[in-house]
Design an enzyme around this catalytic site. Sequence first.
Site, mmCIF file in Angstrom:
data_model
loop_
_atom_site.group_PDB
_atom_site.id
_atom_site.type_symbol
_atom_site.label_atom_id
_atom_site.label_comp_id
_atom_site.label_asym_id
_atom_site.label_seq_id
_atom_site.Cartn_x
_atom_site.Cartn_y
_atom_site.Cartn_z
ATOM 1 N N PRO A 150 0.834 -1.205 0.000
ATOM 2 C CA PRO A 150 0.000 0.000 0.000
ATOM 3 C C PRO A 150 0.869 1.255 0.000
ATOM 4 C CG PRO A 150 -0.816 -1.579 1.598
ATOM 5 C CD PRO A 150 0.501 -2.099 1.101
ATOM 6 N N VAL A 151 0.453 2.251 -0.748
ATOM 7 C CA VAL A 151 1.238 3.467 -0.935
ATOM 8 C C VAL A 151 1.548 4.166 0.375
ATOM 9 C CG1 VAL A 151 1.219 5.764 -2.005
ATOM 10 C CG2 VAL A 151 0.343 3.795 -3.255
ATOM 11 N N LYS A 152 0.600 4.226 1.291
ATOM 12 C CA LYS A 152 0.809 4.978 2.523
ATOM 13 C C LYS A 152 1.408 4.153 3.648
ATOM 14 C CE LYS A 152 -2.607 8.439 1.495
ATOM 15 N NZ LYS A 152 -3.767 9.180 1.911
ATOM 16 N N CYS A 153 1.913 2.969 3.362
ATOM 17 C CA CYS A 153 2.551 2.143 4.387
ATOM 18 C C CYS A 153 4.041 2.414 4.410
ATOM 19 C CB CYS A 153 2.320 0.650 4.127
ATOM 20 S SG CYS A 153 0.705 0.106 4.664
ATOM 21 N N ILE A 154 4.553 2.549 5.605
ATOM 22 C CA ILE A 154 5.991 2.803 5.787
ATOM 23 C C ILE A 154 6.747 1.490 5.730
ATOM 24 C CG2 ILE A 154 7.719 3.646 7.409
ATOM 25 C CD1 ILE A 154 5.512 5.569 8.439
#
EC number: 2.8.1.-
Length: 109
Positions: free
Chosen positions: A105-109
């Site tokens: 996912p794009v917003k996962c660090i």
Amino acid sequence: MLIFEGKEIETDTEGYLKESSQWSEPLAVVIAENEGISLSPEHWEVVRFVRDFYLEFNTSPAIRMLVKAMANKFGEEKGNSRYLYRLFPKGPAKQATKIAGLPKPVKCI
């Protein structure tokens, strides 16, 4: 890289499949084992849900989106972060999408 059924499966440095078309349920079991997870029916429900989500929206759900979408489909009992973290302790969005053979996912660090 993973070796599965005698074939090399390319992954990125974090273990996400580079080609989601190579995914299969037997491969998901191997990926889950590498994550320290034994897939139960509850895990499969989430894995299939994120795959369906990806096919519909062409993106992997970040945690907030995953919780909200799960709540809409399955109700508050399953659509909450506590439930999802019990299933995927290293991060529901990260681990569920990895096991589902999807991009991080794009917003996962």
